[in-house]
Design an enzyme around this catalytic site. Structure first.
Site, PDB file in Angstrom:
ATOM      1  N   ASN A  16      -7.423  -5.042  -5.269  1.00 32.84           N
ATOM      2  CA  ASN A  16      -8.380  -5.942  -4.619  1.00 32.84           C
ATOM      3  C   ASN A  16      -9.639  -5.125  -4.328  1.00 32.84           C
ATOM      4  O   ASN A  16      -9.645  -4.302  -3.411  1.00 32.84           O
ATOM      5  CB  ASN A  16      -7.749  -6.472  -3.317  1.00 32.84           C
ATOM      6  CG  ASN A  16      -8.740  -7.243  -2.454  1.00 32.84           C
ATOM      7  OD1 ASN A  16      -9.810  -7.623  -2.920  1.00 32.84           O
ATOM      8  ND2 ASN A  16      -8.382  -7.461  -1.194  1.00 32.84           N
ATOM      9  N   TRP A  17     -10.665  -5.360  -5.125  1.00 29.57           N
ATOM     10  CA  TRP A  17     -11.890  -4.562  -4.950  1.00 29.57           C
ATOM     11  C   TRP A  17     -12.660  -4.957  -3.697  1.00 29.57           C
ATOM     12  O   TRP A  17     -13.640  -4.306  -3.330  1.00 29.57           O
ATOM     13  CB  TRP A  17     -12.806  -4.737  -6.174  1.00 29.57           C
ATOM     14  CG  TRP A  17     -12.381  -3.967  -7.395  1.00 29.57           C
ATOM     15  CD1 TRP A  17     -11.253  -3.192  -7.540  1.00 29.57           C
ATOM     16  CD2 TRP A  17     -13.075  -3.886  -8.649  1.00 29.57           C
ATOM     17  NE1 TRP A  17     -11.199  -2.640  -8.800  1.00 29.57           N
ATOM     18  CE2 TRP A  17     -12.314  -3.051  -9.500  1.00 29.57           C
ATOM     19  CE3 TRP A  17     -14.257  -4.439  -9.135  1.00 29.57           C
ATOM     20  CZ2 TRP A  17     -12.700  -2.754 -10.815  1.00 29.57           C
ATOM     21  CZ3 TRP A  17     -14.650  -4.150 -10.447  1.00 29.57           C
ATOM     22  CH2 TRP A  17     -13.881  -3.314 -11.270  1.00 29.57           C
ATOM     23  N   LYS A  18     -12.254  -6.065  -3.068  1.00 27.61           N
ATOM     24  CA  LYS A  18     -12.981  -6.583  -1.890  1.00 27.61           C
ATOM     25  C   LYS A  18     -14.471  -6.725  -2.230  1.00 27.61           C
ATOM     26  O   LYS A  18     -14.815  -7.015  -3.365  1.00 27.61           O
ATOM     27  CB  LYS A  18     -12.760  -5.698  -0.674  1.00 27.61           C
ATOM     28  CG  LYS A  18     -11.285  -5.406  -0.411  1.00 27.61           C
ATOM     29  CD  LYS A  18     -11.074  -4.899   0.971  1.00 27.61           C
ATOM     30  CE  LYS A  18      -9.669  -4.366   1.118  1.00 27.61           C
ATOM     31  NZ  LYS A  18      -9.293  -4.161   2.497  1.00 27.61           N
ATOM     32  N   HIS A 102      -5.491 -13.555   2.494  1.00 30.73           N
ATOM     33  CA  HIS A 102      -5.728 -12.153   2.872  1.00 30.73           C
ATOM     34  C   HIS A 102      -6.144 -12.114   4.341  1.00 30.73           C
ATOM     35  O   HIS A 102      -6.905 -12.971   4.794  1.00 30.73           O
ATOM     36  CB  HIS A 102      -6.819 -11.543   1.986  1.00 30.73           C
ATOM     37  CG  HIS A 102      -6.903 -10.051   2.116  1.00 30.73           C
ATOM     38  ND1 HIS A 102      -7.503  -9.452   3.196  1.00 30.73           N
ATOM     39  CD2 HIS A 102      -6.436  -9.057   1.330  1.00 30.73           C
ATOM     40  CE1 HIS A 102      -7.405  -8.128   3.056  1.00 30.73           C
ATOM     41  NE2 HIS A 102      -6.766  -7.862   1.934  1.00 30.73           N
ATOM     42  N   GLU A 104      -8.212 -10.469   5.970  1.00 29.60           N
ATOM     43  CA  GLU A 104      -9.652 -10.426   6.262  1.00 29.60           C
ATOM     44  C   GLU A 104     -10.241 -11.832   6.230  1.00 29.60           C
ATOM     45  O   GLU A 104     -11.137 -12.155   7.007  1.00 29.60           O
ATOM     46  CB  GLU A 104     -10.359  -9.498   5.258  1.00 29.60           C
ATOM     47  CG  GLU A 104     -10.066  -8.033   5.578  1.00 29.60           C
ATOM     48  CD  GLU A 104     -10.134  -7.097   4.387  1.00 29.60           C
ATOM     49  OE1 GLU A 104     -10.692  -7.468   3.341  1.00 29.60           O
ATOM     50  OE2 GLU A 104      -9.599  -5.971   4.491  1.00 29.60           O
ATOM     51  N   GLU A 174       1.384  -7.679   3.979  1.00 32.71           N
ATOM     52  CA  GLU A 174       0.293  -6.784   4.343  1.00 32.71           C
ATOM     53  C   GLU A 174       0.164  -6.733   5.866  1.00 32.71           C
ATOM     54  O   GLU A 174      -0.525  -7.598   6.452  1.00 32.71           O
ATOM     55  CB  GLU A 174      -1.023  -7.278   3.743  1.00 32.71           C
ATOM     56  CG  GLU A 174      -1.070  -7.225   2.240  1.00 32.71           C
ATOM     57  CD  GLU A 174      -2.479  -6.917   1.743  1.00 32.71           C
ATOM     58  OE1 GLU A 174      -2.615  -5.963   0.968  1.00 32.71           O
ATOM     59  OE2 GLU A 174      -3.425  -7.593   2.157  1.00 32.71           O
ATOM     60  N   GLY A 180      -6.512  -1.017   5.139  1.00 30.94           N
ATOM     61  CA  GLY A 180      -7.796  -0.329   5.260  1.00 30.94           C
ATOM     62  C   GLY A 180      -7.861   0.665   6.406  1.00 30.94           C
ATOM     63  O   GLY A 180      -8.941   1.146   6.751  1.00 30.94           O
ATOM     64  N   SER A 215      -2.850   0.489   2.829  1.00 30.30           N
ATOM     65  CA  SER A 215      -3.049   1.925   2.680  1.00 30.30           C
ATOM     66  C   SER A 215      -2.050   2.590   1.726  1.00 30.30           C
ATOM     67  O   SER A 215      -1.592   3.703   1.979  1.00 30.30           O
ATOM     68  CB  SER A 215      -3.028   2.613   4.057  1.00 30.30           C
ATOM     69  OG  SER A 215      -4.050   2.076   4.884  1.00 30.30           O
ATOM     70  N   GLY A 236      -6.198  -1.942  -1.837  1.00 29.72           N
ATOM     71  CA  GLY A 236      -7.617  -2.059  -1.564  1.00 29.72           C
ATOM     72  C   GLY A 236      -8.281  -0.787  -2.044  1.00 29.72           C
ATOM     73  O   GLY A 236      -8.590  -0.613  -3.227  1.00 29.72           O
ATOM     74  N   GLY A 237      -8.452   0.153  -1.117  1.00 27.32           N
ATOM     75  CA  GLY A 237      -9.166   1.403  -1.388  1.00 27.32           C
ATOM     76  C   GLY A 237      -8.721   2.115  -2.662  1.00 27.32           C
ATOM     77  O   GLY A 237      -9.564   2.566  -3.456  1.00 27.32           O
TER      78      GLY A 237
HETATM   79  C1  PEP Z   1      -6.023  -4.851   0.878  1.00 32.44           C
HETATM   80  O1  PEP Z   1      -7.234  -5.007   0.951  1.00 32.44           O
HETATM   81  O2  PEP Z   1      -5.310  -5.820   0.595  1.00 32.44           O
HETATM   82  C2  PEP Z   1      -5.454  -3.528   1.140  1.00 32.44           C
HETATM   83  C3  PEP Z   1      -4.163  -3.379   1.089  1.00 32.44           C
HETATM   84  O3  PEP Z   1      -6.345  -2.528   1.416  1.00 32.44           O
HETATM   85  P1  PEP Z   1      -5.992  -0.937   1.546  1.00 32.44           P
HETATM   86  O4  PEP Z   1      -5.126  -0.589   0.385  1.00 32.44           O
HETATM   87  O5  PEP Z   1      -7.310  -0.270   1.497  1.00 32.44           O
HETATM   88  O6  PEP Z   1      -5.276  -0.770   2.846  1.00 32.44           O
END
Ligand code: PEP
Length: 257
Positions: A16-18, A102, A104, A174, A180, A215, A236-237
């Site tokens: 997920n590039w957000k 999600h 967010e 999640e 994040g 993460s 994400g990251g």
């Molecule tokens: C996400 O955005 O769904 C996510 C899991 O981010 P991260 O891996 O950065 O925690």
């Protein structure tokens, strides 16, 4: 019916590039991923870029093993929903997946359980595979309400989509406190929730794929994927670094053997 052995479930890693990227940066990242890609046999991988880059990602990945998807979807077909994207539009861009619920978006766009359920249904109606995110906040976990929260989020979708709809869906656990933040749920914490989720769908007798997100990094992916009910990851990251993304896809592949 009970779940089939884990080896029969396909693994999945979704990036997920957000709200990150530019055409140039995406082009470099995609090129690095594709030139270092190691073929997967037991797993799938996908990238969910911002909407405006779907076409770029689709073009780059069309001859590859990777899939792509949207980060959200509006539950309506078309009309006066400024700034929104429909499931049909995602299909038009060749998407296979769409992320719904999600945290967010639940928090920042005030998307309710009911709204997320409608997104799930609209996505499936067009032939997309919804990736339904569920997860508790740190307060809910501290109050011992993690499973209750996740159960409620799942129930909202079950109520309008029905159990059978999950035969062609993905669930992503999640925990909000892990997304994040650099803090990953321990494999045991994640496995407990995954087992709880799997149990809700045991009567389906099919292999629901349940991802963990929060993460995930190359350093912790293997021990998470070693758990029976963790079938892959929503990243994400780590999905913004070609080396990390590929390493995590490879960990999923190894765990699938
Ligand atoms: C996400 O955005 O769904 C996510 C899991 O981010 P991260 O891996 O950065 O925690």
């Amino acid at each position: 019916m009970t779940s089939q052995p884990r080896a029969q479930r396909r693994r999945l890693v979704v990036g997920n590039w957000k709200m990150n990227g530019t055409r140039d940066a995406n082009s470099r990242l995609l090129q690095e991923i594709l030139s270092n890609w190691k073929p997967l046999e037991k797993s799938d991988a996908a990238i969910c870029p911002p909407f405006v880059y779907l076409e770029q990602v689709a073009q780059a990945l069309s001859a590859s093993q990777l899939y792509w998807g949207g980060q959200s979807v509006n539950p309506n077909d078309s009309g006066a929903y400024t700034g929104e994207i429909s499931a049909k539009m995602l299909i038009d861009q060749g998407c296979r997946y769409v992320i719904v619920g999600h945290n967010e978006r639940r928090r920042l766009q005030s998307e309710s359980d009911d709204y997320v359920a409608r997104q799930f249904v609209a996505a499936q109606a067009e032939g997309l595979i919804p990736i339904l995110c569920v997860g508790e906040s740190s307060e809910q976990r501290e109050q011992g309400k993690a499973l209750e929260t996740i159960g409620r989020q799942l129930q909202a979708v079950l109520d309008i989509a029905g159990l059978q709809a999950f035969a062609t869906a993905i669930v992503a656990y999640e925990p909000i406190w892990a997304v994040g933040t650099g803090i990953t749920a321990t494999p045991e914490e994640a496995a407990q929730v995954h087992a709880f989720i799997r149990k809700q769908f045991a009567s389906l007798g099919h292999e629901l794929v349940i991802l963990y997100g929060g993460s995930v990094k190359p350093e912790n992916a293997a021990e998470l994927f070693a758990k029976e009910d963790i079938d892959g990851a929503l990243l994400g990251g780590a999905s913004l670094q070609a080396k990390d993304f590929i390493a995590i896809c490879q960990s999923a592949e190894v765990a699938g053997k």
